[in-house]
Scaffold this motif. Sequence first.
Motif, PDB file in Angstrom:
ATOM      1  N   VAL A  17       0.980  -1.053   0.077  1.00 21.66           N
ATOM      2  CA  VAL A  17       0.056  -0.244   0.042  1.00 21.66           C
ATOM      3  C   VAL A  17       0.860   1.298   0.122  1.00 21.66           C
ATOM      4  CG1 VAL A  17      -1.697   1.373   1.448  1.00 21.66           C
ATOM      5  CG2 VAL A  17      -1.966  -1.153   1.163  1.00 21.66           C
ATOM      6  N   VAL A  18       1.876   1.319   0.718  1.00 22.01           N
ATOM      7  CA  VAL A  18       2.826   2.375   0.841  1.00 22.01           C
ATOM      8  C   VAL A  18       3.430   2.627  -0.658  1.00 22.01           C
ATOM      9  CG1 VAL A  18       4.856   3.180   1.807  1.00 22.01           C
ATOM     10  CG2 VAL A  18       3.224   2.189   3.366  1.00 22.01           C
ATOM     11  N   GLU A  19       4.019   1.506  -1.103  1.00 25.62           N
ATOM     12  CA  GLU A  19       4.471   1.731  -2.359  1.00 25.62           C
ATOM     13  C   GLU A  19       3.711   2.219  -3.324  1.00 25.62           C
ATOM     14  OE1 GLU A  19       8.017  -1.405  -1.571  1.00 25.62           O
ATOM     15  OE2 GLU A  19       6.216  -2.330  -2.511  1.00 25.62           O
ATOM     16  N   MET A  20       2.544   1.769  -3.439  1.00 24.34           N
ATOM     17  CA  MET A  20       1.501   2.117  -4.446  1.00 24.34           C
ATOM     18  C   MET A  20       0.901   3.467  -4.275  1.00 24.34           C
ATOM     19  SD  MET A  20      -0.647  -1.502  -4.735  1.00 24.34           S
ATOM     20  CE  MET A  20      -1.812  -1.112  -6.156  1.00 24.34           C
ATOM     21  N   SER A  21       0.923   4.155  -2.992  1.00 30.08           N
ATOM     22  CA  SER A  21       0.371   5.304  -2.647  1.00 30.08           C
ATOM     23  C   SER A  21       1.458   6.296  -3.073  1.00 30.08           C
ATOM     24  CB  SER A  21      -0.015   5.371  -1.220  1.00 30.08           C
ATOM     25  OG  SER A  21      -0.863   4.700  -0.718  1.00 30.08           O
ATOM     26  N   LEU A  22       2.880   5.960  -2.938  1.00 32.36           N
ATOM     27  CA  LEU A  22       3.975   6.935  -3.509  1.00 32.36           C
ATOM     28  C   LEU A  22       3.568   6.955  -5.091  1.00 32.36           C
ATOM     29  CD1 LEU A  22       6.700   6.175  -1.020  1.00 32.36           C
ATOM     30  CD2 LEU A  22       5.061   7.923  -0.703  1.00 32.36           C
ATOM     31  N   ALA A  23       3.682   5.860  -5.520  1.00 29.74           N
ATOM     32  CA  ALA A  23       3.760   5.822  -7.204  1.00 29.74           C
ATOM     33  C   ALA A  23       2.560   6.474  -7.463  1.00 29.74           C
ATOM     34  CB  ALA A  23       3.518   4.287  -7.438  1.00 29.74           C
ATOM     35  N   GLU A  24       1.337   6.924  -6.812  1.00 31.41           N
ATOM     36  CA  GLU A  24       0.447   7.509  -7.434  1.00 31.41           C
ATOM     37  C   GLU A  24       0.663   9.250  -7.307  1.00 31.41           C
ATOM     38  OE1 GLU A  24      -3.735   5.165  -6.422  1.00 31.41           O
ATOM     39  OE2 GLU A  24      -3.057   6.548  -5.011  1.00 31.41           O
ATOM     40  N   GLY A  25       1.722   9.306  -6.505  1.00 32.58           N
ATOM     41  CA  GLY A  25       2.392  10.961  -6.348  1.00 32.58           C
ATOM     42  C   GLY A  25       1.915  11.407  -5.326  1.00 32.58           C
ATOM     43  N   ASN A  26       1.587  10.634  -4.152  1.00 32.98           N
ATOM     44  CA  ASN A  26       1.366  11.076  -2.934  1.00 32.98           C
ATOM     45  C   ASN A  26       2.836  11.283  -2.042  1.00 32.98           C
ATOM     46  OD1 ASN A  26      -1.305  11.421  -2.248  1.00 32.98           O
ATOM     47  ND2 ASN A  26      -1.793   9.302  -2.383  1.00 32.98           N
ATOM     48  N   ASN A  27       2.576  12.407  -1.172  1.00 36.29           N
ATOM     49  CA  ASN A  27       4.148  12.656  -0.389  1.00 36.29           C
ATOM     50  C   ASN A  27       3.792  12.453   0.951  1.00 36.29           C
ATOM     51  OD1 ASN A  27       2.260  14.808   0.556  1.00 36.29           O
ATOM     52  ND2 ASN A  27       3.805  16.386   0.377  1.00 36.29           N
ATOM     53  N   TYR A  28       2.843  11.582   1.280  1.00 36.05           N
ATOM     54  CA  TYR A  28       2.401  10.989   2.629  1.00 36.05           C
ATOM     55  C   TYR A  28       2.016   9.551   2.581  1.00 36.05           C
ATOM     56  CZ  TYR A  28      -2.647  11.007   1.967  1.00 36.05           C
ATOM     57  OH  TYR A  28      -3.806  10.831   1.550  1.00 36.05           O
ATOM     58  N   THR A  29       1.767   8.792   3.532  1.00 33.42           N
ATOM     59  CA  THR A  29       1.212   7.662   3.555  1.00 33.42           C
ATOM     60  C   THR A  29       0.435   7.673   4.864  1.00 33.42           C
ATOM     61  OG1 THR A  29       1.047   5.075   3.337  1.00 33.42           O
ATOM     62  CG2 THR A  29       2.884   6.303   4.739  1.00 33.42           C
ATOM     63  N   GLU A  30      -0.802   7.003   4.994  1.00 31.87           N
ATOM     64  CA  GLU A  30      -1.726   7.274   6.339  1.00 31.87           C
ATOM     65  C   GLU A  30      -1.930   5.987   6.621  1.00 31.87           C
ATOM     66  OE1 GLU A  30      -5.780   9.471   7.436  1.00 31.87           O
ATOM     67  OE2 GLU A  30      -5.037   9.943   5.646  1.00 31.87           O
TER      68      GLU A  30
END
Length: 323
Positions: free
Chosen positions: A251-264
């Motif tokens: 989830v972390v890796e995919m969220s960053l790949a979407e361009g997010n600068n955070y993970t929640e």
Amino acid sequence: MTRHAFLITIDTEGDNLWRNHRSITTKNTGYLPRFQSLCERYGFKPTWLTNYEMAIDPAFVEFGKDVIARKQGEIGMHLHAWNSPPEAPLTDDDWRWQPFLIEYPDAVLRDKVAYMTDLLEEKFQTKMLSHRAGRWAFDERYAAILTELGYQVDCSVTPRVNWSYTRGAPQGKGGTNYTHFPANPYFIDPQDISRSGHSSLLEIPMSIQYKYSSLMNTIKQGVYRLRGKQKSPAVYWLRPSGGNLADMKRVVEMSLAEGNNYTEFMLHSSEFMPDGSPTFKNERDIEQLYEDLEALFAWLAPNFVGQTLAEYYDTFTQQQAQR
């Protein structure tokens, strides 16, 4: 290299509310210092999103005040409509049905949010800035009240998840459908919380990813319909469920790949206590939880900085101003 933000959100509420008891205990308060200490060891800062029974628990208030005084976390607001004052029954048995707050009339919705805000600010002697809706149920009316009361952050949006299949009041339409909501932070449009606008309320969506591909989701949804069932597509959350470390990393890796600068990240306060939830039933389960947390935090620490929701809001607005 700029480090990403790791946002820890804890729905801070009574013990094992999944059992739907007629009375609520708050023994899980005694298990929270262990998690707080783990976070601090890695430089992470939890946001404790606090509901009514925890706000009137003297032990939790003492715990929360200490966290605030040491600037090692934040107290935010979380609201379960069926047991949060002022009482205003919506069904024949609100404790049984656990209605969504957005199912109540406008005046009741506002009174409950205002009451909880005042209570938390009185107990913790600090302005409430961050919020998550109980049972993830959010709408434009709710957003308007939060904005009016000076909240800066909401984190109720669960992208890719449709809660309309989850019932609240028997006469209601279910929860909020977040299937097509943004997965990136955005200032909410007051007229439509599913899109970016010009309000002062920042939405920070949960980190959630589909478990299967789009094609597989389409096939599975078709099978559900043929069987007369309605289900939201399967997803992975950044949320421990016992032995799911690899899924959380994904989830972390995919969220960053979407361009997010955070993970929640999220969990319930009661999940730190044996038999405080259906997921972690005994001491062995709790130790498995902490093994996963230790491994996850160690993996995140080199590339992430810990922030509360309010701290992330400050960073986000500064970055927006510089563009």
